[in-house]
Structure formats: C-alpha cells, structure tokens
Write a protein that holds these residues in place. Structure first.
Motif, PDB file in Angstrom:
ATOM      1  N   LEU A 108       0.818  -1.216   0.000  1.00  0.00           N
ATOM      2  CA  LEU A 108       0.000   0.000   0.000  1.00  0.00           C
ATOM      3  C   LEU A 108       0.850   1.264   0.000  1.00  0.00           C
ATOM      4  O   LEU A 108       0.483   2.266  -0.587  1.00  0.00           O
ATOM      5  CB  LEU A 108      -0.937   0.017   1.212  1.00  0.00           C
ATOM      6  N   LYS A 109       2.012   1.218   0.714  1.00  0.00           N
ATOM      7  CA  LYS A 109       2.841   2.424   0.877  1.00  0.00           C
ATOM      8  C   LYS A 109       4.195   2.284   0.203  1.00  0.00           C
ATOM      9  O   LYS A 109       4.768   1.204   0.170  1.00  0.00           O
ATOM     10  CB  LYS A 109       3.108   2.679   2.362  1.00  0.00           C
ATOM     11  N   ARG A 110       4.716   3.395  -0.281  1.00  0.00           N
ATOM     12  CA  ARG A 110       6.095   3.441  -0.782  1.00  0.00           C
ATOM     13  C   ARG A 110       7.038   3.500   0.423  1.00  0.00           C
ATOM     14  O   ARG A 110       6.592   3.692   1.551  1.00  0.00           O
ATOM     15  CB  ARG A 110       6.299   4.700  -1.632  1.00  0.00           C
ATOM     16  N   GLU A 111       8.323   3.397   0.152  1.00  0.00           N
ATOM     17  CA  GLU A 111       9.294   3.432   1.261  1.00  0.00           C
ATOM     18  C   GLU A 111       9.307   4.774   1.976  1.00  0.00           C
ATOM     19  O   GLU A 111       9.609   4.851   3.153  1.00  0.00           O
ATOM     20  CB  GLU A 111      10.691   3.076   0.745  1.00  0.00           C
ATOM     21  N   ASP A 112       8.943   5.852   1.260  1.00  0.00           N
ATOM     22  CA  ASP A 112       8.912   7.175   1.913  1.00  0.00           C
ATOM     23  C   ASP A 112       7.626   7.404   2.713  1.00  0.00           C
ATOM     24  O   ASP A 112       7.430   8.461   3.297  1.00  0.00           O
ATOM     25  CB  ASP A 112       9.123   8.295   0.881  1.00  0.00           C
ATOM     26  N   GLY A 113       6.742   6.396   2.730  1.00  0.00           N
ATOM     27  CA  GLY A 113       5.520   6.501   3.532  1.00  0.00           C
ATOM     28  C   GLY A 113       4.309   7.008   2.763  1.00  0.00           C
ATOM     29  O   GLY A 113       3.200   7.018   3.293  1.00  0.00           O
ATOM     30  N   SER A 114       4.481   7.428   1.504  1.00  0.00           N
ATOM     31  CA  SER A 114       3.333   7.900   0.722  1.00  0.00           C
ATOM     32  C   SER A 114       2.616   6.688   0.116  1.00  0.00           C
ATOM     33  O   SER A 114       3.216   5.645  -0.097  1.00  0.00           O
ATOM     34  CB  SER A 114       3.798   8.852  -0.383  1.00  0.00           C
ATOM     35  N   PHE A 115       1.323   6.843  -0.148  1.00  0.00           N
ATOM     36  CA  PHE A 115       0.532   5.730  -0.672  1.00  0.00           C
ATOM     37  C   PHE A 115       0.635   5.647  -2.191  1.00  0.00           C
ATOM     38  O   PHE A 115       0.690   6.666  -2.871  1.00  0.00           O
ATOM     39  CB  PHE A 115      -0.934   5.899  -0.260  1.00  0.00           C
ATOM     40  N   PHE A 116       0.635   4.422  -2.714  1.00  0.00           N
ATOM     41  CA  PHE A 116       0.672   4.229  -4.168  1.00  0.00           C
ATOM     42  C   PHE A 116      -0.614   4.766  -4.786  1.00  0.00           C
ATOM     43  O   PHE A 116      -0.609   5.376  -5.839  1.00  0.00           O
ATOM     44  CB  PHE A 116       0.838   2.748  -4.520  1.00  0.00           C
ATOM     45  N   ASN A 117      -1.738   4.505  -4.119  1.00  0.00           N
ATOM     46  CA  ASN A 117      -3.027   5.027  -4.565  1.00  0.00           C
ATOM     47  C   ASN A 117      -3.622   5.804  -3.397  1.00  0.00           C
ATOM     48  O   ASN A 117      -4.017   5.206  -2.396  1.00  0.00           O
ATOM     49  CB  ASN A 117      -3.951   3.884  -4.987  1.00  0.00           C
ATOM     50  N   PRO A 118      -3.696   7.147  -3.491  1.00  0.00           N
ATOM     51  CA  PRO A 118      -4.187   7.954  -2.359  1.00  0.00           C
ATOM     52  C   PRO A 118      -5.602   7.583  -1.912  1.00  0.00           C
ATOM     53  O   PRO A 118      -5.980   7.819  -0.774  1.00  0.00           O
ATOM     54  CB  PRO A 118      -4.165   9.387  -2.908  1.00  0.00           C
ATOM     55  N   ALA A 119      -6.385   6.963  -2.808  1.00  0.00           N
ATOM     56  CA  ALA A 119      -7.753   6.561  -2.450  1.00  0.00           C
ATOM     57  C   ALA A 119      -7.754   5.345  -1.528  1.00  0.00           C
ATOM     58  O   ALA A 119      -8.743   5.070  -0.852  1.00  0.00           O
ATOM     59  CB  ALA A 119      -8.550   6.255  -3.706  1.00  0.00           C
ATOM     60  N   ILE A 120      -6.638   4.609  -1.502  1.00  0.00           N
ATOM     61  CA  ILE A 120      -6.568   3.389  -0.691  1.00  0.00           C
ATOM     62  C   ILE A 120      -5.478   3.544   0.360  1.00  0.00           C
ATOM     63  O   ILE A 120      -4.293   3.460   0.053  1.00  0.00           O
ATOM     64  CB  ILE A 120      -6.307   2.168  -1.589  1.00  0.00           C
ATOM     65  N   THR A 121      -5.921   3.800   1.599  1.00  0.00           N
ATOM     66  CA  THR A 121      -4.965   4.042   2.673  1.00  0.00           C
ATOM     67  C   THR A 121      -5.023   2.971   3.757  1.00  0.00           C
ATOM     68  O   THR A 121      -4.296   3.043   4.728  1.00  0.00           O
ATOM     69  CB  THR A 121      -5.233   5.414   3.321  1.00  0.00           C
ATOM     70  N   SER A 122      -5.906   1.980   3.598  1.00  0.00           N
ATOM     71  CA  SER A 122      -5.997   0.925   4.609  1.00  0.00           C
ATOM     72  C   SER A 122      -6.354  -0.401   3.951  1.00  0.00           C
ATOM     73  O   SER A 122      -6.786  -0.453   2.804  1.00  0.00           O
ATOM     74  CB  SER A 122      -7.062   1.274   5.650  1.00  0.00           C
ATOM     75  N   ARG A 123      -6.178  -1.466   4.723  1.00  0.00           N
ATOM     76  CA  ARG A 123      -6.511  -2.813   4.272  1.00  0.00           C
ATOM     77  C   ARG A 123      -7.999  -2.904   3.933  1.00  0.00           C
ATOM     78  O   ARG A 123      -8.383  -3.504   2.933  1.00  0.00           O
ATOM     79  CB  ARG A 123      -6.189  -3.746   5.445  1.00  0.00           C
ATOM     80  N   LYS A 124      -8.827  -2.303   4.785  1.00  0.00           N
ATOM     81  CA  LYS A 124     -10.276  -2.348   4.589  1.00  0.00           C
ATOM     82  C   LYS A 124     -10.666  -1.647   3.284  1.00  0.00           C
ATOM     83  O   LYS A 124     -11.477  -2.162   2.511  1.00  0.00           O
ATOM     84  CB  LYS A 124     -10.951  -1.656   5.786  1.00  0.00           C
ATOM     85  N   GLN A 125     -10.084  -0.471   3.027  1.00  0.00           N
ATOM     86  CA  GLN A 125     -10.387   0.248   1.791  1.00  0.00           C
ATOM     87  C   GLN A 125      -9.950  -0.572   0.582  1.00  0.00           C
ATOM     88  O   GLN A 125     -10.642  -0.592  -0.437  1.00  0.00           O
ATOM     89  CB  GLN A 125      -9.685   1.606   1.779  1.00  0.00           C
ATOM     90  N   LEU A 126      -8.814  -1.250   0.701  1.00  0.00           N
ATOM     91  CA  LEU A 126      -8.328  -2.102  -0.380  1.00  0.00           C
ATOM     92  C   LEU A 126      -9.352  -3.197  -0.676  1.00  0.00           C
ATOM     93  O   LEU A 126      -9.721  -3.423  -1.828  1.00  0.00           O
ATOM     94  CB  LEU A 126      -6.980  -2.731  -0.007  1.00  0.00           C
ATOM     95  N   MET A 127      -9.843  -3.859   0.378  1.00  0.00           N
ATOM     96  CA  MET A 127     -10.825  -4.940   0.203  1.00  0.00           C
ATOM     97  C   MET A 127     -12.094  -4.424  -0.459  1.00  0.00           C
ATOM     98  O   MET A 127     -12.633  -5.061  -1.361  1.00  0.00           O
ATOM     99  CB  MET A 127     -11.154  -5.584   1.557  1.00  0.00           C
ATOM    100  N   LEU A 128     -12.574  -3.258  -0.019  1.00  0.00           N
ATOM    101  CA  LEU A 128     -13.803  -2.695  -0.578  1.00  0.00           C
ATOM    102  C   LEU A 128     -13.616  -2.333  -2.051  1.00  0.00           C
ATOM    103  O   LEU A 128     -14.491  -2.619  -2.877  1.00  0.00           O
ATOM    104  CB  LEU A 128     -14.249  -1.468   0.227  1.00  0.00           C
ATOM    105  N   HIS A 129     -12.485  -1.711  -2.396  1.00  0.00           N
ATOM    106  CA  HIS A 129     -12.222  -1.330  -3.793  1.00  0.00           C
ATOM    107  C   HIS A 129     -12.116  -2.572  -4.687  1.00  0.00           C
ATOM    108  O   HIS A 129     -12.684  -2.606  -5.778  1.00  0.00           O
ATOM    109  CB  HIS A 129     -10.929  -0.515  -3.903  1.00  0.00           C
ATOM    110  N   VAL A 130     -11.369  -3.575  -4.221  1.00  0.00           N
ATOM    111  CA  VAL A 130     -11.177  -4.792  -5.023  1.00  0.00           C
ATOM    112  C   VAL A 130     -12.515  -5.515  -5.202  1.00  0.00           C
ATOM    113  O   VAL A 130     -12.848  -5.950  -6.307  1.00  0.00           O
ATOM    114  CB  VAL A 130     -10.117  -5.718  -4.386  1.00  0.00           C
ATOM    115  N   ALA A 131     -13.302  -5.618  -4.130  1.00  0.00           N
ATOM    116  CA  ALA A 131     -14.598  -6.297  -4.210  1.00  0.00           C
ATOM    117  C   ALA A 131     -15.534  -5.585  -5.186  1.00  0.00           C
ATOM    118  O   ALA A 131     -16.360  -6.211  -5.837  1.00  0.00           O
ATOM    119  CB  ALA A 131     -15.240  -6.367  -2.830  1.00  0.00           C
ATOM    120  N   GLU A 132     -15.391  -4.271  -5.299  1.00  0.00           N
ATOM    121  CA  GLU A 132     -16.212  -3.492  -6.223  1.00  0.00           C
ATOM    122  C   GLU A 132     -15.773  -3.752  -7.671  1.00  0.00           C
ATOM    123  O   GLU A 132     -16.598  -3.789  -8.575  1.00  0.00           O
ATOM    124  CB  GLU A 132     -16.030  -2.011  -5.883  1.00  0.00           C
TER     125      GLU A 132
END
Length: 138
Positions: free
Chosen positions: A79-103
């Motif tokens: 989810l995060k780059r080594e500098d701490g920024s997110f690869f996709n700003p819309a997905i910042t947590s495991r739960k958001q990842l699951m919801l986006h993928v399920a959609e």
C-alpha cells in the motif's frame, strides 16, 4: 539480494479471496459486508484489480487460507512506498483495499460473460416460476 526482497514482501498486506467472498460468513473469514462483497473471487481477479488500481502486488500460489486449507492462493499488496506515501491515495488501509477490489471484481473482463449468461437464465426461470405461482393462486 533475493533475501532482501523476500523480507520486504513479508511486510506487504495479505489479501485472501475469502476476505471479500459474499458466499462466506464472517466466521468463515469474510471481512467486509455481504452487500459490498463479491461472489467467489479468484487470486487472478484480485491481482488484476490491484494492477488496475496501480498498486504493486504479488500472487502467492503455494499459500492456503488457514481456516480453510482448500482455499489455495493469496495476494500480497504493497500500500505504501518506502517514503511513507501511498501508491493510490484513495486506498490508505486494508479495509479500503478490500472494498475497492470487491467493487472491481464483478466488472472483471473474464467474469462479465459468465454472469450475463447466469443472470439471463435466472431471469428466464424466475419469470416462469412467478407466472405459474400466479395461476395456482387463482
């Protein structure tokens, strides 16, 4: 060098298909609401969704879900780059990842053909059943 890569991938988020499977109960491992979950997702579909969301992922085919060892395969996601920024700003947590993928999984190109034929046959049988029911009641 290979050990460094493996050590890094161990910190990635693990996503089992069971987590977003609407056919499973919470006790069986589903982690999001039934209405938001999708039907029987595969590792390949989840991986394609991750690439669509522009998030690095790795499929692990040799791993099985602990509660149901017949469910083989899981996807590791970063989810995060080594500098701490997110690869996709819309997905910042495991739960958001699951919801986006399920959609996204039901819209998967390999899946749309299957569901169209299934829904068409279900719709055809549904109308005949309701028609018969109506006649019986009269």
């Amino acid at each position: 060098m290979m050990d460094g890569g493996l050590a890094r991938i161990k910190k990635w988020v693990v996503l089992y298909p069971v987590y977003i499977n609407s056919k499973k109960t919470v006790a069986e491992g589903r982690r999001i609401g039934v209405l938001k979950a999708c039907e029987n997702p595969t590792c390949g579909e989840i991986a394609d969704c991750c690439s669509h969301l522009k998030i690095p992922f790795a499929i692990e085919i040799d791993k099985a879900y602990p509660r149901d060892f017949m469910q083989i395969g899981r996807v590791r996601v970063l989810l995060k780059r080594e500098d701490g920024s997110f690869f996709n700003p819309a997905i910042t947590s495991r739960k958001q990842l699951m919801l986006h993928v399920a959609e996204l999984v039901p819209k998967h190109p390999g899946r749309t053909k299957k569901q169209e034929s299934a829904s068409a046959s279900a719709a055809g049988s549904g109308t005949s059943k309701s028609g018969k029911g109506g006649k019986k009641k009269r």
